[in-house]
Design a protein around this motif. Structure first.
Motif, PDB file in Angstrom:
ATOM      1  N   LEU A   1       0.894  -1.384  -0.128  1.00  0.00           N
ATOM      2  CA  LEU A   1       0.033  -0.072  -0.138  1.00  0.00           C
ATOM      3  C   LEU A   1       0.779   1.438  -0.041  1.00  0.00           C
ATOM      4  N   ARG A   2       2.001   1.211   0.850  1.00  0.00           N
ATOM      5  CA  ARG A   2       2.758   2.626   0.881  1.00  0.00           C
ATOM      6  C   ARG A   2       3.567   2.571  -0.377  1.00  0.00           C
ATOM      7  N   GLU A   3       3.984   1.559  -1.064  1.00  0.00           N
ATOM      8  CA  GLU A   3       4.820   1.638  -2.184  1.00  0.00           C
ATOM      9  C   GLU A   3       4.027   2.180  -3.318  1.00  0.00           C
ATOM     10  N   LEU A   4       2.632   1.481  -3.409  1.00  0.00           N
ATOM     11  CA  LEU A   4       1.854   1.879  -4.616  1.00  0.00           C
ATOM     12  C   LEU A   4       0.931   3.041  -4.579  1.00  0.00           C
ATOM     13  N   SER A   5       1.087   3.610  -3.527  1.00  0.00           N
ATOM     14  CA  SER A   5       0.211   4.876  -3.306  1.00  0.00           C
ATOM     15  C   SER A   5       0.963   6.183  -2.889  1.00  0.00           C
ATOM     16  N   GLN A   6       2.108   6.020  -3.028  1.00  0.00           N
ATOM     17  CA  GLN A   6       2.894   7.326  -2.623  1.00  0.00           C
ATOM     18  C   GLN A   6       2.565   8.394  -3.346  1.00  0.00           C
ATOM     19  N   PRO A   7       2.680   9.556  -3.357  1.00  0.00           N
ATOM     20  CA  PRO A   7       2.397  10.753  -4.331  1.00  0.00           C
ATOM     21  C   PRO A   7       3.713  10.814  -5.381  1.00  0.00           C
ATOM     22  N   GLY A   8       3.401  11.419  -6.145  1.00  0.00           N
ATOM     23  CA  GLY A   8       4.209  11.679  -7.261  1.00  0.00           C
ATOM     24  C   GLY A   8       3.832  10.508  -8.742  1.00  0.00           C
ATOM     25  N   PRO A   9       4.860  10.388  -9.301  1.00  0.00           N
ATOM     26  CA  PRO A   9       4.689   9.495 -10.690  1.00  0.00           C
ATOM     27  C   PRO A   9       4.546   8.077 -10.135  1.00  0.00           C
ATOM     28  N   ALA A  10       3.520   7.459 -10.515  1.00  0.00           N
ATOM     29  CA  ALA A  10       3.087   6.193 -10.039  1.00  0.00           C
ATOM     30  C   ALA A  10       3.627   5.224 -11.047  1.00  0.00           C
ATOM     31  N   LEU A  11       4.123   5.093 -12.122  1.00  0.00           N
ATOM     32  CA  LEU A  11       4.598   4.141 -12.712  1.00  0.00           C
ATOM     33  C   LEU A  11       5.617   3.560 -12.405  1.00  0.00           C
ATOM     34  N   PRO A  12       6.840   4.385 -11.839  1.00  0.00           N
ATOM     35  CA  PRO A  12       8.137   4.034 -11.289  1.00  0.00           C
ATOM     36  C   PRO A  12       7.693   3.134 -10.065  1.00  0.00           C
ATOM     37  N   ALA A  13       6.628   3.403  -9.275  1.00  0.00           N
ATOM     38  CA  ALA A  13       6.375   2.422  -8.148  1.00  0.00           C
ATOM     39  C   ALA A  13       5.933   1.290  -8.710  1.00  0.00           C
ATOM     40  N   VAL A  14       5.041   0.998  -9.668  1.00  0.00           N
ATOM     41  CA  VAL A  14       4.748  -0.175  -9.991  1.00  0.00           C
ATOM     42  C   VAL A  14       5.800  -1.085 -10.590  1.00  0.00           C
ATOM     43  N   ARG A  15       6.680  -0.495 -11.363  1.00  0.00           N
ATOM     44  CA  ARG A  15       8.000  -1.074 -11.737  1.00  0.00           C
ATOM     45  C   ARG A  15       8.756  -1.592 -10.805  1.00  0.00           C
ATOM     46  N   THR A  16       8.874  -1.006  -9.476  1.00  0.00           N
ATOM     47  CA  THR A  16       9.675  -1.121  -8.473  1.00  0.00           C
ATOM     48  C   THR A  16       9.238  -2.481  -7.724  1.00  0.00           C
ATOM     49  N   VAL A  17       7.768  -2.290  -7.658  1.00  0.00           N
ATOM     50  CA  VAL A  17       7.033  -3.703  -7.055  1.00  0.00           C
ATOM     51  C   VAL A  17       7.334  -4.909  -7.808  1.00  0.00           C
ATOM     52  N   VAL A  18       7.158  -4.716  -8.987  1.00  0.00           N
ATOM     53  CA  VAL A  18       7.327  -5.913  -9.845  1.00  0.00           C
ATOM     54  C   VAL A  18       8.750  -6.187  -9.875  1.00  0.00           C
ATOM     55  N   ARG A  19       9.674  -5.390  -9.951  1.00  0.00           N
ATOM     56  CA  ARG A  19      11.125  -5.911  -9.897  1.00  0.00           C
ATOM     57  C   ARG A  19      11.463  -6.405  -8.540  1.00  0.00           C
ATOM     58  N   ARG A  20      10.761  -5.933  -7.547  1.00  0.00           N
ATOM     59  CA  ARG A  20      11.056  -6.697  -6.140  1.00  0.00           C
ATOM     60  C   ARG A  20      10.574  -7.842  -5.982  1.00  0.00           C
ATOM     61  N   PHE A  21       9.452  -8.225  -6.618  1.00  0.00           N
ATOM     62  CA  PHE A  21       8.731  -9.889  -6.483  1.00  0.00           C
ATOM     63  C   PHE A  21       9.786 -10.457  -7.391  1.00  0.00           C
ATOM     64  N   ALA A  22      10.246  -9.850  -8.620  1.00  0.00           N
ATOM     65  CA  ALA A  22      11.102 -10.640  -9.399  1.00  0.00           C
ATOM     66  C   ALA A  22      12.544 -11.248  -8.730  1.00  0.00           C
ATOM     67  N   ALA A  23      12.873 -10.099  -7.875  1.00  0.00           N
ATOM     68  CA  ALA A  23      14.490 -10.314  -7.334  1.00  0.00           C
ATOM     69  C   ALA A  23      14.062 -11.255  -6.076  1.00  0.00           C
ATOM     70  N   GLU A  24      12.871 -11.053  -5.442  1.00  0.00           N
ATOM     71  CA  GLU A  24      13.035 -12.105  -4.347  1.00  0.00           C
ATOM     72  C   GLU A  24      12.632 -13.666  -4.701  1.00  0.00           C
ATOM     73  N   ALA A  25      11.987 -13.529  -5.939  1.00  0.00           N
ATOM     74  CA  ALA A  25      11.587 -15.010  -6.547  1.00  0.00           C
ATOM     75  C   ALA A  25      12.856 -15.614  -7.074  1.00  0.00           C
ATOM     76  N   ALA A  26      13.857 -14.780  -7.478  1.00  0.00           N
ATOM     77  CA  ALA A  26      15.187 -15.354  -7.876  1.00  0.00           C
ATOM     78  C   ALA A  26      16.271 -15.511  -6.768  1.00  0.00           C
ATOM     79  N   ASP A  27      16.034 -15.157  -5.815  1.00  0.00           N
ATOM     80  CA  ASP A  27      16.814 -15.029  -4.566  1.00  0.00           C
ATOM     81  C   ASP A  27      17.061 -16.498  -4.097  1.00  0.00           C
ATOM     82  N   ASP A  28      18.252 -17.120  -4.171  1.00  0.00           N
ATOM     83  CA  ASP A  28      18.513 -18.403  -3.820  1.00  0.00           C
ATOM     84  C   ASP A  28      18.128 -18.850  -2.006  1.00  0.00           C
ATOM     85  N   SER A  29      18.197 -17.548  -1.295  1.00  0.00           N
ATOM     86  CA  SER A  29      17.917 -17.942   0.144  1.00  0.00           C
ATOM     87  C   SER A  29      16.324 -17.852   0.299  1.00  0.00           C
TER      88      SER A  29
END
Length: 194
Positions: free
Chosen positions: A71-99
């Motif tokens: 909620l905090r990441e996707l509803s912060q003021p300002g440009p919204a598309l960078p937040a969406v990209r950040t969330v998707v990339r974080r999901f990908a990074a977490e999914a690719a993390d061996d640990s």
């Protein structure tokens, strides 16, 4: 006179969440829970109910812990598309993390293991996914209103696609030893936002 609890139910619930998350529902017995949590079976039943009840409470706890960050990441003021990209990339990074390969995402694990045959589990998974989809949709609508997302794009359909992608990344990340597989998929999907 009732006895006072000799344990912290909140800490016990968190510990149960971690055990279920690591091992899954079916692979975790009541004996495993009693041993891991360090409380008696009677206390466990009296405080949390049966194993399924405890799992449902743990799943609720998991949702409470993860959703506020989105909620905090996707509803912060300002440009919204960078937040969406950040969330998707974080999901990908977490999914690719061996640990994180062993545990993955507790909600996604529940979807795969229990939702097909347990309506209460399925409902909680669905509520979690609806919440994520709504957050993504709202951010994409804002992006479109701010001129970041082309007018010919459907924010609702894009939010749904990203939700499915993000859950798929989590599933593939548990089984794949190639981190590029999830990162490349995420980047290709994000290209649809241009």
């Amino acid at each position: 006179m009732a006895r006072t609890k000799e344990f912290d139910p909140d800490a016990v619930l968190q510990s149960a969440l971690e055990l279920f998350w690591r091992r899954g529902y079916e692979a975790t017995s009541m004996a495993d829970l009693v041993e891991h949590l360090g409380i008696g079976r009677a206390s466990l039943y009296a405080t949390f109910g049966n194993k399924r009840d405890l799992y449902l409470k743990a799943l609720d706890r998991y949702g409470e812990q993860s959703d506020p960050h989105l909620l905090r990441e996707l509803s912060q003021p300002g440009p919204a598309l960078p937040a969406v990209r950040t969330v998707v990339r974080r999901f990908a990074a977490e999914a690719a993390d061996d640990s994180r390969r062993e545990t993955g995402c507790f909600m996604t694990n529940t979807a795969a293991e229990l939702a097909p045959h347990d309506s209460a589990m399925a409902r909680r998974v669905e509520l979690s996914w609806e919440h994520l989809e709504t957050l993504l949709h709202s951010a994409l609508v804002r992006a479109q209103e701010q001129g970041e997302l082309p007018r010919d794009r459907d924010p609702a359909a894009l939010a749904r696609m990203l939700l499915v992608l993000m859950q798929g990344l989590r599933v593939v990340g548990k089984a794949s030893t190639d981190p590029a597989r999830v990162r490349d998929a995420a980047e290709q999907a994000l290209g649809l936002l241009d």
